[in-house]
Enzyme design. Structure first.
Site, PDB file in Angstrom:
ATOM      1  N   CYS A   1      32.889  35.938  31.043  1.00 46.96           N
ATOM      2  CA  CYS A   1      33.539  37.226  30.767  1.00 46.96           C
ATOM      3  C   CYS A   1      33.171  37.796  29.410  1.00 46.96           C
ATOM      4  O   CYS A   1      33.101  39.022  29.232  1.00 46.96           O
ATOM      5  CB  CYS A   1      35.053  37.081  30.888  1.00 46.96           C
ATOM      6  SG  CYS A   1      35.611  36.646  32.557  1.00 46.96           S
TER       7      CYS A   1
ATOM      8  N   GLU B   1      15.485  40.956  51.268  1.00 51.78           N
ATOM      9  CA  GLU B   1      16.920  41.084  51.494  1.00 51.78           C
ATOM     10  C   GLU B   1      17.403  40.146  52.605  1.00 51.78           C
ATOM     11  O   GLU B   1      18.498  39.581  52.531  1.00 51.78           O
ATOM     12  CB  GLU B   1      17.276  42.528  51.827  1.00 51.78           C
ATOM     13  CG  GLU B   1      17.148  43.495  50.658  1.00 51.78           C
ATOM     14  CD  GLU B   1      18.086  43.159  49.510  1.00 51.78           C
ATOM     15  OE1 GLU B   1      19.173  42.594  49.761  1.00 51.78           O
ATOM     16  OE2 GLU B   1      17.729  43.448  48.363  1.00 51.78           O
TER      17      GLU B   1
ATOM     18  N   CYS C   1      38.247  45.419  32.836  1.00 48.80           N
ATOM     19  CA  CYS C   1      38.428  44.591  34.027  1.00 48.80           C
ATOM     20  C   CYS C   1      39.889  44.151  34.140  1.00 48.80           C
ATOM     21  O   CYS C   1      40.443  43.534  33.225  1.00 48.80           O
ATOM     22  CB  CYS C   1      37.517  43.362  33.946  1.00 48.80           C
ATOM     23  SG  CYS C   1      37.746  42.173  35.291  1.00 48.80           S
TER      24      CYS C   1
ATOM     25  N   CYS D   1      29.440  37.232  36.505  1.00 50.16           N
ATOM     26  CA  CYS D   1      30.726  37.194  37.204  1.00 50.16           C
ATOM     27  C   CYS D   1      30.660  36.156  38.327  1.00 50.16           C
ATOM     28  O   CYS D   1      30.821  36.462  39.511  1.00 50.16           O
ATOM     29  CB  CYS D   1      31.047  38.580  37.761  1.00 50.16           C
ATOM     30  SG  CYS D   1      32.756  38.785  38.304  1.00 50.16           S
TER      31      CYS D   1
ATOM     32  N   CYS E   1      30.187  39.969  29.748  1.00 55.12           N
ATOM     33  CA  CYS E   1      30.251  40.975  30.813  1.00 55.12           C
ATOM     34  C   CYS E   1      30.432  42.377  30.231  1.00 55.12           C
ATOM     35  O   CYS E   1      31.332  42.599  29.401  1.00 55.12           O
ATOM     36  CB  CYS E   1      31.400  40.662  31.762  1.00 55.12           C
ATOM     37  SG  CYS E   1      31.561  41.854  33.109  1.00 55.12           S
TER      38      CYS E   1
END
Length: 344
Positions: free
Chosen positions: A197, A35, A206, A190, A200
Site C-alpha cells: 500500500c 490474453e 483508497c 495490490c 500504491c
C-alpha cells in the site's frame, strides 16, 4: 478523466510493465494469444510459451491450419487445456467466418470460443483502442479495495457492482495505459496477500486502506472441501517404447495423450510393480495417481489400437501430455522409476 484513472496512467508510465513481448503492437492475433494465455496464469509463466507459440504459429492462418495435436503439444504444461482447444477453435472461426480478420468490437470478439467479457474487452482496448472496461481477478481486487466493496467477487451481486464501478472509471483517452495500469497494479502492488500500500498511487483515496483493512477486501470464496479422486495409470513398456492413449476431446486433459487408466483395486496384472502415489492438484479436486509399471516381453504386433500409440519414452516426453504424465515419463527416461520392474 477521473482522479483514479489520472493517477493510474501517470503511475503506469513510471512503474508499470512496458516491455512485455506482446506490448507495443496493435496486432490483434498477438494480443489475443497473450490474453488467452494470461487467463489464470502469471506473466512469468506465459512469456516462454508465448514466444514458442509465435515461432511455430506466427499468424492466425498458420494456427488454424495446424492440427489440434500440434497446438496441445506446444500448450502442454501451461494447464487449463480447455483454453488451448478454444484457441484452436477460435483461430478457425476467425479464418472461416471473418476472412482471417479479428472482429473489432468487444461484443463481436465475445462470439469467439474461449473469450468472456473481460478478455474480449482487453483485446478490443489493446488492438483497436476501444473504450472498454476490464474486470479480471487482479482488477476485481483493486476496485473492491479502492471502493471497499464487501463480499466475494464471484457472487453475482458483488460482480455486478464491480462492473458498474469499472465502467464508471473508463477514461476518455489513454485507455491502453489505463487498462495496463490496472493489470499491473493488481499483479505487483495490490496483491492478494501483503499488498504494498505504501507504493500504491491510490492509497490516499483508497477506502480499504483508510480503514486499515486492505487484506479484508475482497471477500474470500466460501470454503468447500476439495474432493479427492484416485486412479491408477498403467505404464506399459516394450523395447524402450511406452504406450499412450488419447483422452476424449472434452473433460479433464481433453485431447491429450495419457497412460491407460484403470480403477484402483482392479490391477489384476501378473508381475506388475506399483509405485508411490503421485499427487496432482486441480482447481476443484485433488487427484492421486498410482503408477503401475509393466514390461511386455511377448512378441505382440507393434501397431497400437485406434487412439493409442507406442512411442520411445524420450519422444513421448515432448508429446501433448499433461504435467503428471510428463513427470512420470521423465522419471522413466532417467531410470529412476524402473528399478527391477516385473515382466508380462
Amino acid at each position: 478523466m477521473s482522479a483514479l484513472s489520472r493517477k493510474l496512467v501517470r503511475w503506469q508510465a513510471r512503474h508499470g510493465r512496458n516491455d512485455l513481448p506482446w506490448q507495443r503492437t496493435r496486432d490483434p492475433y498477438r494480443i489475443w494469444l497473450s490474453e488467452v494465455m494470461l487467463q489464470q496464469t502469471q506473466v512469468a509463466t506465459v512469456v516462454p510459451y508465448y514466444r514458442r507459440f509465435l515461432a511455430r504459429f506466427p499468424d492466425v492462418q498458420s494456427l488454424a491450419q495446424a492440427s489440434l495435436d500440434d497446438v496441445l503439444t506446444l500448450w502442454s504444461g501451461l494447464g487449463y487445456y480447455t483454453r488451448a482447444r478454444n484457441l484452436y477453435a477460435a483461430a478457425q472461426a476467425v479464418v472461416e467466418a471473418h476472412a482471417g480478420r479479428f472482429p473489432r468490437t468487444r461484443e463481436a470478439l465475445e462470439s469467439l470460443p474461449g473469450l468472456g467479457r473481460s478478455t474480449a474487452a482487453a483485446i478490443a482496448v489493446f488492438a483497436f483502442g476501444k473504450r472498454e472496461a476490464i474486470l479480471d481477478g487482479n482488477v476485481k481486487r483493486v476496485f473492491a479495495r479502492y471502493f471497499a466493496v464487501s463480499g466475494f467477487p464471484g457472487e453475482k451481486r458483488v460482480e455486478k457492482r464491480l462492473w458498474a464501478l469499472a465502467e464508471s472509471e473508463i477514461p476518455e483517452k489513454s485507455i491502453e495505459a489505463y487498462t495496463q495500469s490496472l493489470m499491473d497494479l493488481g499483479a505487483a502492488v495490490c496483491t492478494r496477500k501483503r499488498p504494498a500500500c505504501s507504493a500504491c498511487p491510490l492509497s490516499k483515496t483508497c477506502e480499504a486502506y483508510a480503514r486499515g483493512k486492505a487484506e479484508a477486501y475482497p471477500g474470500t470464496r466460501p470454503r468447500k472441501k476439495r474432493p479427492l479422486r484416485k486412479t491408477s495409470m498403467l505404464l506399459l513398456l516394450r523395447e524402450g517404447d511406452v504406450l499412450l492413449e488419447k483422452r476424449p476431446p472434452t473433460g479433464v486433459w481433453g485431447g491429450l495423450w495419457c497412460f491407460p487408466e484403470i480403477q484402483p483395486g482392479s490391477e489384476k496384472l501378473a508381475g506388475r510393480k506399483s509405485l508411490p502415489v503421485l499427487r496432482h492438484e486441480f482447481t476443484h479436486f485433488t487427484l492421486d495417481i498410482t503408477p503401475i509399471v509393466c514390461f511386455l516381453e511377448t512378441a505382440l504386433p507393434h501397431a497400437a489400437e485406434p487412439g493409442q500409440i507406442w512411442l520411445p519414452v524420450g519422444e513421448a516426453i515432448g508429446a501433448a501430455v499433461p504435467t503428471p504424465v510428463r513427470k512420470l515419463l521423465a522419471r522413466l527416461d532417467s531410470g529412476s522409476l524402473l528399478g527391477e520392474p516385473a515382466a508380462l
